[in-house]
Design a protein around this motif. Structure first.
Motif, PDB file in Angstrom:
ATOM      1  N   ASP A 124       0.925  -1.179   0.109  1.00 51.65           N
ATOM      2  CA  ASP A 124      -0.088   0.124   0.033  1.00 51.65           C
ATOM      3  C   ASP A 124       0.864   1.131   0.054  1.00 51.65           C
ATOM      4  OD1 ASP A 124      -2.082  -1.624  -0.025  1.00 51.65           O
ATOM      5  OD2 ASP A 124      -2.701  -1.448   2.019  1.00 51.65           O
ATOM      6  N   SER A 125       1.863   1.085   0.919  1.00 46.68           N
ATOM      7  CA  SER A 125       2.801   2.431   0.848  1.00 46.68           C
ATOM      8  C   SER A 125       3.371   2.715  -0.575  1.00 46.68           C
ATOM      9  CB  SER A 125       3.850   2.206   2.077  1.00 46.68           C
ATOM     10  OG  SER A 125       4.615   3.440   1.960  1.00 46.68           O
ATOM     11  N   ILE A 126       4.087   1.734  -1.111  1.00 45.87           N
ATOM     12  CA  ILE A 126       4.741   1.804  -2.201  1.00 45.87           C
ATOM     13  C   ILE A 126       3.704   2.189  -3.431  1.00 45.87           C
ATOM     14  CG2 ILE A 126       5.868   0.607  -4.118  1.00 45.87           C
ATOM     15  CD1 ILE A 126       6.897  -1.344  -1.876  1.00 45.87           C
ATOM     16  N   THR A 127       2.541   1.770  -3.634  1.00 46.25           N
ATOM     17  CA  THR A 127       1.449   1.955  -4.687  1.00 46.25           C
ATOM     18  C   THR A 127       1.043   3.439  -4.294  1.00 46.25           C
ATOM     19  OG1 THR A 127       0.654  -0.200  -4.451  1.00 46.25           O
ATOM     20  CG2 THR A 127      -0.398   1.838  -5.495  1.00 46.25           C
ATOM     21  N   LYS A 128       0.782   3.947  -3.120  1.00 44.22           N
ATOM     22  CA  LYS A 128       0.685   5.442  -2.847  1.00 44.22           C
ATOM     23  C   LYS A 128       1.821   6.244  -3.245  1.00 44.22           C
ATOM     24  CE  LYS A 128      -2.619   4.566   1.050  1.00 44.22           C
ATOM     25  NZ  LYS A 128      -2.908   4.625   2.419  1.00 44.22           N
ATOM     26  N   CYS A 129       2.985   6.079  -3.081  1.00 44.11           N
ATOM     27  CA  CYS A 129       4.175   6.753  -3.225  1.00 44.11           C
ATOM     28  C   CYS A 129       4.201   6.937  -4.695  1.00 44.11           C
ATOM     29  CB  CYS A 129       5.447   6.146  -2.850  1.00 44.11           C
ATOM     30  SG  CYS A 129       6.992   6.935  -3.257  1.00 44.11           S
ATOM     31  N   ILE A 130       4.236   5.689  -5.437  1.00 44.16           N
ATOM     32  CA  ILE A 130       4.263   5.951  -6.947  1.00 44.16           C
ATOM     33  C   ILE A 130       3.084   6.697  -7.564  1.00 44.16           C
ATOM     34  CG2 ILE A 130       3.820   4.551  -9.050  1.00 44.16           C
ATOM     35  CD1 ILE A 130       5.313   2.030  -7.855  1.00 44.16           C
ATOM     36  N   GLY A 131       1.737   6.545  -6.928  1.00 46.99           N
ATOM     37  CA  GLY A 131       0.714   7.375  -7.398  1.00 46.99           C
ATOM     38  C   GLY A 131       0.813   8.753  -7.088  1.00 46.99           C
ATOM     39  N   ALA A 132       1.259   9.130  -5.948  1.00 43.97           N
ATOM     40  CA  ALA A 132       1.323  10.704  -5.645  1.00 43.97           C
ATOM     41  C   ALA A 132       2.376  11.377  -6.463  1.00 43.97           C
ATOM     42  CB  ALA A 132       1.527  10.941  -4.385  1.00 43.97           C
ATOM     43  N   VAL A 133       3.818  10.573  -6.535  1.00 44.99           N
ATOM     44  CA  VAL A 133       5.137  11.282  -7.352  1.00 44.99           C
ATOM     45  C   VAL A 133       4.667  11.498  -8.853  1.00 44.99           C
ATOM     46  CG1 VAL A 133       7.226  11.073  -8.029  1.00 44.99           C
ATOM     47  CG2 VAL A 133       6.364  10.687  -5.758  1.00 44.99           C
ATOM     48  N   THR A 134       3.856  10.270  -9.248  1.00 47.04           N
ATOM     49  CA  THR A 134       3.406  10.549 -10.870  1.00 47.04           C
ATOM     50  C   THR A 134       2.345  11.482 -11.246  1.00 47.04           C
ATOM     51  OG1 THR A 134       3.732   7.886 -11.049  1.00 47.04           O
ATOM     52  CG2 THR A 134       2.482   8.746 -12.571  1.00 47.04           C
ATOM     53  N   ALA A 135       1.447  11.527 -10.231  1.00 46.24           N
ATOM     54  CA  ALA A 135       0.252  12.910 -10.435  1.00 46.24           C
ATOM     55  C   ALA A 135       1.067  13.930 -10.490  1.00 46.24           C
ATOM     56  CB  ALA A 135      -0.604  12.549  -9.506  1.00 46.24           C
ATOM     57  N   PHE A 136       2.189  14.281  -9.361  1.00 46.59           N
ATOM     58  CA  PHE A 136       2.790  15.409  -9.468  1.00 46.59           C
ATOM     59  C   PHE A 136       3.610  15.782 -10.562  1.00 46.59           C
ATOM     60  CE2 PHE A 136       7.049  17.266  -8.070  1.00 46.59           C
ATOM     61  CZ  PHE A 136       6.639  18.387  -7.569  1.00 46.59           C
ATOM     62  N   MET A 137       4.379  14.840 -11.241  1.00 44.86           N
ATOM     63  CA  MET A 137       5.067  15.184 -12.400  1.00 44.86           C
ATOM     64  C   MET A 137       3.999  15.345 -13.628  1.00 44.86           C
ATOM     65  SD  MET A 137       8.117  15.171 -11.495  1.00 44.86           S
ATOM     66  CE  MET A 137       8.847  15.249 -13.181  1.00 44.86           C
ATOM     67  N   ALA A 138       3.144  14.768 -13.631  1.00 45.60           N
ATOM     68  CA  ALA A 138       2.154  14.924 -14.885  1.00 45.60           C
ATOM     69  C   ALA A 138       1.401  16.245 -14.490  1.00 45.60           C
ATOM     70  CB  ALA A 138       0.937  14.002 -14.424  1.00 45.60           C
ATOM     71  N   ASN A 139       1.258  16.695 -13.334  1.00 44.23           N
ATOM     72  CA  ASN A 139       0.579  18.111 -13.068  1.00 44.23           C
ATOM     73  C   ASN A 139       1.860  19.187 -13.882  1.00 44.23           C
ATOM     74  OD1 ASN A 139      -1.889  17.415 -12.219  1.00 44.23           O
ATOM     75  ND2 ASN A 139      -1.143  17.147 -10.180  1.00 44.23           N
ATOM     76  N   LEU A 140       2.888  18.924 -13.389  1.00 46.56           N
ATOM     77  CA  LEU A 140       4.139  20.008 -13.806  1.00 46.56           C
ATOM     78  C   LEU A 140       4.231  19.869 -15.235  1.00 46.56           C
ATOM     79  CD1 LEU A 140       6.880  19.110 -11.188  1.00 46.56           C
ATOM     80  CD2 LEU A 140       5.610  21.122 -11.481  1.00 46.56           C
ATOM     81  N   VAL A 141       3.925  18.536 -16.022  1.00 41.22           N
ATOM     82  CA  VAL A 141       3.930  18.629 -17.587  1.00 41.22           C
ATOM     83  C   VAL A 141       2.772  19.362 -18.074  1.00 41.22           C
ATOM     84  CG1 VAL A 141       3.680  16.939 -19.423  1.00 41.22           C
ATOM     85  CG2 VAL A 141       5.070  16.218 -17.553  1.00 41.22           C
ATOM     86  N   TRP A 142       1.491  19.086 -17.481  1.00 40.69           N
ATOM     87  CA  TRP A 142       0.381  19.896 -17.898  1.00 40.69           C
ATOM     88  C   TRP A 142       0.680  21.422 -17.983  1.00 40.69           C
ATOM     89  CZ3 TRP A 142      -2.670  23.478 -15.196  1.00 40.69           C
ATOM     90  CH2 TRP A 142      -3.955  23.649 -15.947  1.00 40.69           C
TER      91      TRP A 142
END
Length: 434
Positions: A124-142
């Motif tokens: 759960d912790s690993i999955t949440k980490c990947i989800g949070a960081v990926t969304a953060f980078m995607a928002n920067l791309v946007w």
């Protein structure tokens, strides 16, 4: 010439990303928090605020009480690893230079790095980490488009899914995959019923300030932080508990944890409500709950507390009790009274459990665990367990039902002896111990 070694070790020159959170309240008393990504020096002093928290998630609407603090910790971990710890090796100095391969390396590191207690991180912790960081980078791309070294295609793949009505839509799935270590550590949280029959009455004798809180957890499934947020029945901020009486008999009791409301003048964090709701007491425990509430009201009589808030649980100063105080008082109860009592018992099962308390620390979550076990042993289904636990998803209930066989063998369902025990065996009206 500047000494590079001094530059790397001088606390004033060291800079790392961190999270800074402030808590406040609206005029109506609704408590909320705001978290920021900041840069701190080696002394822990904030040297600069950033705007990076703005990219932790985009929503058209979100409640004022929502806060992305947990996501920010994941993001700061990535930023420190990629930019601070390995920026020289990667050859980058700015967030725009982060690539997909760098993110993958960080996720692999996060999954294999041990926590402070020596255990590995769970799925759960690993999955949440990947989800949070990926969304953060995607928002920067946007936001910054071509300035970024990573694209949306480097972060997500679109997967076909269907909603409840069978309509087709595309769901964005992070492209990253990691291998984690199996987590074998088991949380010590089982309380045999024999021990529970001793613990609750003992709390009303030696720890009367928190005893009813243990009942809120064991009879209504509240989390420890939610317990500390509960108000008294006569609170000007609204009833903390509502009883329904029919024909002179109480048929239900409902605890108000619908909103985290300010109940201290100093705005100190008291407890957090994980899922806002009105939580009912499980009917089988209503009798014991009502008796425990009577005992708690007797404890509150004559004690000073702020009548503007009327907190249910108060510390020695009369302020609303914090979660940390509640947790500390519980550990004192276990270590000073319960454990010695069990060790001296003539019952070998109680002596064995007392020995286990020397080897393991029993936390407040054990009461909510006991509550859930009782629901399973009474034959409740997954939806009913989710309802009484106040969970957002059925995952926890499903996990308990999967282990129903083991629970049935090791534990037993609560009987009607609880009220009798609260009234007679441990109650001592002359005892002044708090």
């Amino acid at each position: 010439m500047m000494d590079l070694r001094k530059l790397q070790t001088d606390p004033e020159r060291i800079q790392r990303y961190g999270v800074y959170t402030i808590r406040t309240a609206t005029r109506e008393g609704v408590v909320y928090a705001r978290s920021f990504i900041v840069i701190r020096n080696g002394y822990g002093v904030i040297v600069r605020f950033t705007r990076l928290q703005d990219y932790a998630g985009f929503k058209t609407y979100k409640p004022i009480t929502s806060n992305a603090e947990k996501k920010l910790y994941y993001i700061c971990g990535m930023l420190n690893y990629v930019l601070i710890d390995h920026g020289k090796r990667f050859g980058i100095r700015h967030i725009f230079g982060i690539t997909g391969s760098m993110l993958q390396e960080y996720f692999d590191y996060y999954a294999m790095d041990r926590k402070a207690d020596g255990d590995y991180r769970g799925r759960d912790s690993i999955t949440k980490c990947i989800g949070a960081v990926t969304a953060f980078m995607a928002n920067l791309v946007w936001k910054f488009g071509g300035h970024m070294s990573v694209s949306r295609q480097d972060l997500y793949r679109d997967e076909v899914a269907h909603d409840r009505n069978g309509r087709r839509f595309y769901r964005a799935i992070p492209v990253f995959h990691v291998n984690g270590m199996p987590v074998r550590k088991r949380i010590f949280r089982d309380i045999p019923y024999k021990v529970f029959e001793i613990l609750i009455p003992m709390a009303f004798r030696y720890s009367r300030d928190i005893a009813f809180g243990l009942c809120l957890q064991a009879f209504a499934g509240l989390r420890a932080g939610e317990v500390c947020s509960v108000r008294q029945e006569n609170s000007p901020l609204g009833r903390g508990i509502t009883f329904t009486e029919i024909g002179g008999r109480i048929v239900s009791a409902v605890i108000d944890v619908e909103q985290e409301i300010r109940i201290r003048d100093d705005d100190a964090e008291v407890g957090m409500i994980k899922k806002e709701r009105r939580q009912g007491v499980y009917p089988a425990f209503l009798g014991a709950f009502c008796k425990a509430y009577e005992l708690h009201k007797e404890f509150l009589e004559g004690r000073k507390y702020d009548e503007r808030y009327c907190p249910m649980f108060i510390n020695k100063n009369g302020d609303a009790m914090s979660y940390e105080t509640y947790r500390t008082r519980f550990h004192e109860l276990v270590n000073r009274h319960l454990r010695p009592y069990l060790i001296r018992s003539s019952d070998p099962e109680l002596r064995l459990y007392g020995q286990l308390l020397y080897e393991n620390q029993l936390g407040t979550h054990a009461l909510r665990h006991w509550f859930t076990v009782q629901l399973v042993l009474r034959g409740e289904d997954i939806g009913t367990i989710q309802f009484w636990r106040g969970d957002s998803s059925p995952e926890s209930a499903f996990e308990y039902l999967q282990n129903k066989g083991d629970l049935t063998r090791e534990l037993e369902a609560a009987s009607d002896r609880l009220v009798e025990l609260l009234v007679s065996e441990w109650e001592d009206p002359d005892d002044k111990t708090v």
